[in-house]
Motif scaffolding. Structure first.
Motif, PDB file in Angstrom:
ATOM      1  N   GLY A   1      27.408   7.440  36.066  1.00 44.00           N
ATOM      2  CA  GLY A   1      26.210   6.737  36.544  1.00 44.00           C
ATOM      3  C   GLY A   1      25.373   7.635  37.435  1.00 44.00           C
ATOM      4  N   SER A   2      26.051   8.341  38.351  1.00 41.38           N
ATOM      5  CA  SER A   2      25.332   9.252  39.246  1.00 41.38           C
ATOM      6  C   SER A   2      24.605  10.322  38.442  1.00 41.38           C
ATOM      7  CB  SER A   2      26.307   9.929  40.215  1.00 41.38           C
ATOM      8  OG  SER A   2      26.492   9.129  41.348  1.00 41.38           O
ATOM      9  N   VAL A   3      25.295  10.855  37.423  1.00 39.58           N
ATOM     10  CA  VAL A   3      24.675  11.915  36.613  1.00 39.58           C
ATOM     11  C   VAL A   3      23.410  11.384  35.939  1.00 39.58           C
ATOM     12  CG1 VAL A   3      24.976  13.340  34.559  1.00 39.58           C
ATOM     13  CG2 VAL A   3      26.805  13.192  36.244  1.00 39.58           C
ATOM     14  N   LEU A   4      23.510  10.191  35.342  1.00 40.12           N
ATOM     15  CA  LEU A   4      22.338   9.609  34.668  1.00 40.12           C
ATOM     16  C   LEU A   4      21.191   9.389  35.652  1.00 40.12           C
ATOM     17  CD1 LEU A   4      23.383   6.851  32.117  1.00 40.12           C
ATOM     18  CD2 LEU A   4      22.300   9.046  31.713  1.00 40.12           C
ATOM     19  N   VAL A   5      21.531   8.765  36.784  1.00 39.11           N
ATOM     20  CA  VAL A   5      20.493   8.459  37.783  1.00 39.11           C
ATOM     21  C   VAL A   5      19.824   9.744  38.256  1.00 39.11           C
ATOM     22  CG1 VAL A   5      20.144   7.656  40.143  1.00 39.11           C
ATOM     23  CG2 VAL A   5      21.474   6.289  38.555  1.00 39.11           C
ATOM     24  N   LEU A   6      20.642  10.766  38.546  1.00 37.59           N
ATOM     25  CA  LEU A   6      20.068  12.005  39.066  1.00 37.59           C
ATOM     26  C   LEU A   6      19.241  12.730  38.016  1.00 37.59           C
ATOM     27  CD1 LEU A   6      22.900  13.344  41.334  1.00 37.59           C
ATOM     28  CD2 LEU A   6      20.773  12.255  41.971  1.00 37.59           C
ATOM     29  N   LEU A   7      19.670  12.603  36.755  1.00 36.11           N
ATOM     30  CA  LEU A   7      18.903  13.207  35.666  1.00 36.11           C
ATOM     31  C   LEU A   7      17.493  12.627  35.647  1.00 36.11           C
ATOM     32  CD1 LEU A   7      20.268  15.287  33.924  1.00 36.11           C
ATOM     33  CD2 LEU A   7      20.440  13.596  32.106  1.00 36.11           C
ATOM     34  N   ILE A   8      17.418  11.299  35.751  1.00 34.62           N
ATOM     35  CA  ILE A   8      16.097  10.649  35.771  1.00 34.62           C
ATOM     36  C   ILE A   8      15.325  11.092  37.012  1.00 34.62           C
ATOM     37  CG2 ILE A   8      14.924   8.428  35.941  1.00 34.62           C
ATOM     38  CD1 ILE A   8      17.379   7.311  34.378  1.00 34.62           C
ATOM     39  N   THR A   9      16.033  11.138  38.136  1.00 28.59           N
ATOM     40  CA  THR A   9      15.368  11.553  39.378  1.00 28.59           C
ATOM     41  C   THR A   9      14.762  12.946  39.224  1.00 28.59           C
ATOM     42  OG1 THR A   9      16.931  10.241  40.622  1.00 28.59           O
ATOM     43  CG2 THR A   9      15.721  11.902  41.840  1.00 28.59           C
ATOM     44  N   ILE A  10      15.542  13.880  38.686  1.00 29.60           N
ATOM     45  CA  ILE A  10      15.033  15.250  38.529  1.00 29.60           C
ATOM     46  C   ILE A  10      13.849  15.265  37.581  1.00 29.60           C
ATOM     47  CG2 ILE A  10      15.564  17.568  37.698  1.00 29.60           C
ATOM     48  CD1 ILE A  10      18.441  17.043  38.253  1.00 29.60           C
TER      49      ILE A  10
ATOM     50  N   PRO B   1      12.411  30.567  43.255  1.00 29.00           N
ATOM     51  CA  PRO B   1      13.667  30.382  44.006  1.00 29.00           C
ATOM     52  C   PRO B   1      13.517  29.348  45.121  1.00 29.00           C
ATOM     53  CG  PRO B   1      13.177  32.709  43.740  1.00 29.00           C
ATOM     54  CD  PRO B   1      11.982  31.967  43.257  1.00 29.00           C
ATOM     55  N   GLY B   2      12.387  29.392  45.819  1.00 29.05           N
ATOM     56  CA  GLY B   2      12.154  28.429  46.891  1.00 29.05           C
ATOM     57  C   GLY B   2      12.077  27.010  46.357  1.00 29.05           C
ATOM     58  N   ILE B   3      11.409  26.852  45.210  1.00 27.05           N
ATOM     59  CA  ILE B   3      11.280  25.526  44.610  1.00 27.05           C
ATOM     60  C   ILE B   3      12.651  25.012  44.197  1.00 27.05           C
ATOM     61  CG2 ILE B   3      10.301  24.240  42.676  1.00 27.05           C
ATOM     62  CD1 ILE B   3       7.944  26.183  42.754  1.00 27.05           C
ATOM     63  N   LEU B   4      13.442  25.917  43.607  1.00 28.38           N
ATOM     64  CA  LEU B   4      14.786  25.554  43.155  1.00 28.38           C
ATOM     65  C   LEU B   4      15.626  25.088  44.340  1.00 28.38           C
ATOM     66  CD1 LEU B   4      16.402  25.621  40.523  1.00 28.38           C
ATOM     67  CD2 LEU B   4      17.318  27.809  41.233  1.00 28.38           C
ATOM     68  N   THR B   5      15.589  25.877  45.423  1.00 24.69           N
ATOM     69  CA  THR B   5      16.364  25.522  46.608  1.00 24.69           C
ATOM     70  C   THR B   5      15.953  24.147  47.132  1.00 24.69           C
ATOM     71  OG1 THR B   5      16.342  27.856  47.132  1.00 24.69           O
ATOM     72  CG2 THR B   5      17.092  26.393  48.842  1.00 24.69           C
ATOM     73  N   GLY B   6      14.644  23.946  47.245  1.00 27.41           N
ATOM     74  CA  GLY B   6      14.151  22.659  47.747  1.00 27.41           C
ATOM     75  C   GLY B   6      14.568  21.511  46.847  1.00 27.41           C
ATOM     76  N   SER B   7      14.520  21.741  45.522  1.00 29.08           N
ATOM     77  CA  SER B   7      14.893  20.679  44.597  1.00 29.08           C
ATOM     78  C   SER B   7      16.370  20.346  44.725  1.00 29.08           C
ATOM     79  CB  SER B   7      14.581  21.088  43.162  1.00 29.08           C
ATOM     80  OG  SER B   7      13.230  21.423  43.042  1.00 29.08           O
ATOM     81  N   ILE B   8      17.201  21.376  44.897  1.00 30.36           N
ATOM     82  CA  ILE B   8      18.639  21.119  45.027  1.00 30.36           C
ATOM     83  C   ILE B   8      18.902  20.301  46.288  1.00 30.36           C
ATOM     84  CG2 ILE B   8      20.882  22.187  45.407  1.00 30.36           C
ATOM     85  CD1 ILE B   8      19.976  24.485  43.647  1.00 30.36           C
TER      86      ILE B   8
END
Lengths: 252, 413, 384
Positions: C168-177, C293-300
């Motif tokens: 469930g977490s994976v699905l939710v986070l996929l949508i979030t991303i 790289p900065g965008i990636l870090t912020g997204s993580i």
């Protein structure tokens, strides 16, 4: 004087409410080097940036007057700045190669403008680098990052990158101010070679440099063009008191 | 009958494949023109993207309009959706294909569309705010038609149980529901005060130590370590407060001969304070380090000790930033949900004793909206009224912190 | 001149001040240690589970009542989760009919908790000696609790696992991303590279800072009122949760992306403009790759925040009892932190250690994500 490549008439420029150029009239000759000199904040860099409309991006910057390139107004509404900048290239104060390989630095602009197909790339890279007198130094490391070169080499790479687009005019904004004397000498030598093919307009703080490399010199003070003429005349018998004071080091 | 998910999948696949076709067609047309007539104004790829934008803009726009009407219950026809949106897309695309000639400024056209796309993305954050404000405001307004605003703000008794029955039409003449929110806010503020009593001294002194005393290396290790505290999910803190800290508080109280509830306000307050420590310490550390070194040197040169310099020169200079951090931390504490849901009580209780159980705004919102919801019952709607007050408080605190920073920060140049 | 005694006093005050700082740091570090030791200590027992050897008799009666498969004495010790699989097993292997096999069965949570000597295990007195005797005879043994990772939630504590919640977490986070990252990055690009400097742009900026400070639970109210009630997204679905978290994560991504874009030096933009690159080309070819790289870090970091978030998800109904991993984003689902919450409110003692174990799983993932973000920032940090 021969035919003008760029002619500027009654050019005024404002940053917000602050008028930075007060009606400049000047003509830049084709295939000559023109030096723009004057104390800091006199408007020489501002004028330079008007010539390829780099000022467009500055918020609150407004331009009035005419700048004709080969007789065409570059501020006319139907002018595409992108096309303009392929004709009027620019080299900046601090060397600013892209953090990519030397090869990619050169081919980037020709690629986005669709000027050359894949087979012509290698040739273009070589001729551009040769014209910028840097080929012998980098021919074995074309795929290494441009940022790994020394400051003087980086600046010549930037010149090569500008040449690769085949412009008519090259604007140089204090191209040597970040370099050591040896690198400066090389760039000056290069400018001397380039003027056979390109119209060069350069801003400099260094009056010896202006005297060494330019054919014409324009002296600016407080947003006004004080004096314009052959370099030898300006430096030996200036017409204006302010010019004389400046070049003899009394202020500035 | 297709489900919404099916319609969505079909729509996306259709528009994706048609876009690819449009792109390839326009790009090849451009290349052909270039071979025959000479250099184009724009690169062939821009012609491709231009065709894609001609197709997608009207199609997606109309599909969006359709979904709004669909949600409003006005239309429900998948056929209509596909015919109208793709029809308009095709017509617009074909009109656009006439532009494909040598001097066409495809790049400018594409840039204009993409700039608008970026702008639309930026609008979403505005819509999010509006969405929060209106969703809360609308239901809260319905609540205040049932319960007078004055009773809600000043009442000292929260007893909504019978409202649920009334909402369900099964009012059997029981007690009148009461919605006095005062005890709930009192509980919220008590827990917030406890949290700030932990977070402010610890966070501030940690910041002073890190920025003024610690070596660069130690600081680089301490700061991320402290920030772990902020990265721990609140549900974990809630479990820890309820299972580990609450019993500790009860035992400690017994040792002093006091009686403490297992849902006492102290445990969630303490843990919330610990959660907020890095919030205060990081922000304060930044503002303390922004105080220019010459200011310190000037003070030290007068013969003051390090501590005196910090107290008399550095902290006053950093004060606006610290106040701003404090205000943001308070808003974080008031809005914190999971710790209080798991460790604080459910019973509204107007008390000043932190060993008793109290409840908070967020607990009541969660209580009202999990489980059965009746959007015509005051019990469910009360959550939105509480949410509205929570929203106003956090906005005021946030704007307050912005003003403090803007008005009172000294410029050193 | 100050007298020496005065100076001494001032130095003592100075020392004390520094000590306060050390004490504050020490307090935080002690808490952190105590916290992790406590959680790990509570979680560890959950990774072991008691199994019990029982004689299983495959007979006809088993098909209608699976309790009949084992002797009465064992019925209260073995998990129903084991017994209810027996009819299917017999169907798959008809040759077993009429035989009696000794088999290792999942023990009931009471037996498990009793042997782990946890208070509140709930095993009745009359079974205790029997269980102890079986344990002595090695008829009960502890094994690694693989079920915890391969099963979903269950009313039988011994059979409950995190798989459904993790999926469930994976699905939710996929949508979030998928929703938050493109919109966030585009917003940041607009504000940094395209937006005119006017009141409207300033309003957007102020608004984003406000959004970052709004309590997460209010995003839950938004999700409930707009996504579920107005747009008709199914309650408890991964879609409802993912969209809600996406809006919540948006300001984090916008703010970090703007910082990353701003750190790309102006000289690179000048160089590209000077060569005749257009606005869009400068952004796409130069600024965005350098800011990546900065965008990636912020997204993580935004993602890690969303992953630990519970409150808004409770409001959109994601605390339902979910024994199976969701098969679509429209089905009811739960997420790891919500599973932790529902377990923590269960009264059975065995759920407490499972809650702690769920927390441990959550913390390990979150701390790894944050460590990854720190690593990426260090690895790709460019000094201009």
């Amino acid at each position: 004087m021969s035919k003008a490549k760029i002619s500027v008439s009654n050019l005024k420029l404002w940053y917000g409410n602050n008028e930075a150029l007060h009606g400049i009239d000047v003509e830049f000759q084709a295939k000559k080097v023109t030096a723009l000199i004057g104390p800091s904040g006199c408007g020489k860099s501002t004028l330079l940036r008007c010539l390829n409309r780099m000022n467009d991006r500055i918020v609150g910057c407004r331009v009035d007057g005419n700048v004709l390139l080969d007789g065409n107004d570059i501020y006319a509404p139907d002018v595409d700045v992108v096309e303009l900048r392929t004709n009027v290239g620019m080299v900046f104060q601090k060397p600013n190669p892209f953090p990519k390989s030397i090869y990619e630095n050169i081919v980037y602009a020709p690629q986005i403008h669709g000027m050359v197909d894949k087979t012509g790339m290698d040739e273009l890279v070589e001729t551009s680098l040769r014209k910028a007198s840097i080929w012998d130094e980098v021919k074995d490391k074309l795929h290494e990052p441009g940022t790994a070169l020394s400051g003087g080499q980086q600046q010549r790479l930037c010149i090569a990158r500008t040449i690769a687009v085949k412009p008519d005019v090259i604007l140089m904004d204090e191209p040597c101010s970040a370099l050591d004397p040896i690198a400066t000498a090389k760039i000056e030598e290069l400018i001397d070679e380039l003027k056979s093919e390109y119209t060069i307009i350069m801003v400099t703080h260094n009056m010896q440099q202006a005297a060494r490399v330019s054919d014409h010199t324009a002296f600016f003070y407080m947003g006004d063009l004080i004096e314009f003429g052959n370099t030898s005349d300006i430096f030996t018998k200036p017409q204006q008191q302010q010019t004389e004071d400046y070049i003899t080091g009394r202020f500035g | 009958m297709m489900t919404t998910a099916d319609v969505f999948t079909w729509f996306i696949s259709a528009i994706a494949s048609l876009s690819i076709i449009a792109f390839v067609y326009a790009r090849f047309t451009a290349i052909k023109i270039e071979q025959q007539e000479g250099r184009l104004h724009s690169r062939p790829n821009f012609f491709g993207w231009y065709a894609v934008s001609r197709l997608c803009v009207p199609t997606l726009g109309l599909a969006f309009l359709y979904s709004i009407f669909h949600m409003a219950g006005l239309i429900n026809s998948n056929l209509l959706l596909f015919c109208v949106s793709f029809g308009a897309g095709f017509i617009y695309l074909f009109l656009g294909l006439k532009h494909l000639h040598k001097d066409f400024r495809a790049r400018q056209a594409v840039e204009k569309v993409s700039r608008r796309l970026f702008f639309l993305a930026a609008l979403i954050s505005i819509f999010t705010t509006l969405g929060i404000v209106f969703s809360v405001l609308f239901e809260a307004f319905r609540f205040f038609t049932i319960v007078p605003l004055w009773d809600f703000l000043t009442g000292t008794s929260w007893n909504p149980d019978t409202a649920f029955l009334i909402g369900a039409g099964r009012d059997e003449g029981g007690a009148v529901p009461e919605f006095g929110s005062l005890p709930i806010f009192a509980g919220t503020f008590m827990i917030t005060i406890i949290a700030m009593l932990v977070a402010v001294p610890v966070g501030l002194f940690a910041a002073i130590y890190m920025s003024e005393y610690a070596s660069h290396r130690v600081r680089n290790m301490l700061k991320p370590t402290l920030e772990i505290l902020a990265g721990i999910p609140t549900v974990v803190y809630g479990f820890f407060a309820a299972i580990t800290i609450s019993p500790l508080v009860v035992h400690a109280a017994e040792a002093f001969g006091l009686q403490a509830d297992f849902t006492n306000a102290l445990a969630p307050g303490l843990i919330m304070g610990i959660m907020i420590i890095p919030f205060i310490s990081s922000l304060s550390d930044d503002v303390i380090r922004a105080v220019p070194q010459p200011l310190r040197d000037g003070s030290l040169a007068l013969g003051t000790t390090h501590a005196e310099t910090i107290k008399n020169v550095v902290l006053p200079a950093a004060f606006p930033g610290i106040v701003a951090a404090f205000l943001l931390a308070v808003s974080r504490a008031i809005g914190e949900t999971m710790i209080v849901v798991m460790a604080a009580g459910l019973r509204p209780n107007l008390t000043a004793n932190p060993l008793e159980g109290v409840t908070t705004v967020t607990v009541k919102i969660v209580e009202a909206l999990t489980g059965d919801q009746e959007f015509d019952s005051a019990f469910t709607l009360a959550a939105f009224a509480l949410g509205l007050v929570l929203l106003i408080i956090t906005l005021v605190l946030n704007i307050g912190s912005t003003i403090v920073v803007r008005k009172f920060t000294q410029r050193y140049e | 001149m100050s007298s020496p005694s005065n100076l001494k006093r001032r130095y003592r005050a100075d020392k004390r001040f520094k000590l306060y700082g050390i004490a504050a740091i020490a307090f935080s570090l002690c808490f952190l240690t105590f916290f992790f030791v406590d959680i790990i200590g509570k979680a560890i027992p959950a990774f072991e589970q008691a199994y019990i050897q029982v004689p299983v008799t495959y007979n006809e009666a088993l098909k209608s009542n699976y309790n009949k498969a084992i002797p009465k004495a064992y019925r209260r010790l073995v998990s129903k989760a084991f017994l209810r699989t027996l009819p299917q097993k017999l169907e798959a292997h008809p040759e077993l009919l009429g035989t009696t096999q000794p088999e290792w069965a999942l023990a009931n949570h009471r037996v498990d908790q009793f042997l782990k000597q946890h208070e509140g295990h709930g095993l009745k007195k009359k079974y205790r000696s029997k269980v102890e005797q079986l344990y002595q005879e090695d008829k009960i043994e502890f094994r690694f609790n693989a079920n915890f990772f391969s099963r979903g939630d269950s009313k039988m504590a011994e059979n409950a696992g995190v798989l459904a919640a993790v999926m469930g977490s994976v699905l939710v986070l996929l949508i979030t991303i998928l929703v938050a990252v493109p919109i966030g990055v585009m917003t940041a690009i607009y504000l940094e590279e395209f937006a005119p400097d006017n009141k409207f742009t300033q309003a957007i900026e102020v608004n984003i800072n406000n959004l970052a400070a709004i309590p997460s639970i209010l995003y839950g109210l938004l999700g409930l009122a707009i996504f579920i009630n107005v747009m008709g997204v199914p309650r408890s679905s991964a879609l409802a949760g993912g969209l809600t978290l996406a809006l919540m994560t948006l300001p984090v991504i916008i703010i970090s992306t703007r910082a990353a874009l701003r750190s790309v030096p102006q000289s690179i933009r000048d160089a590209a403009y000077g060569l005749g690159a257009s606005n869009l080309q400068v952004v796409m070819h130069h600024v965005l790759p350098l800011a990546f790289p900065g965008i990636l870090t912020g997204s993580i970091i935004g993602l890690a925040q969303a992953m630990g978030e519970t409150a808004p998800l409770l409001i959109v109904g994601m605390m339902a009892y979910i024994p199976e991993a969701p098969s679509s984003i429209l089905n009811a689902a739960t997420v790891l932190p919500a599973q932790v919450y529902t377990w923590s409110s269960e009264s059975m003692r065995a759920f407490e250690e499972r809650t702690a174990a769920g927390i441990l799983v959550l913390l390990v993932v979150l701390l790894s994500l944050n460590a990854l973000a720190v690593y990426l920032r260090k690895r790709f940090e460019v000094r201009w």
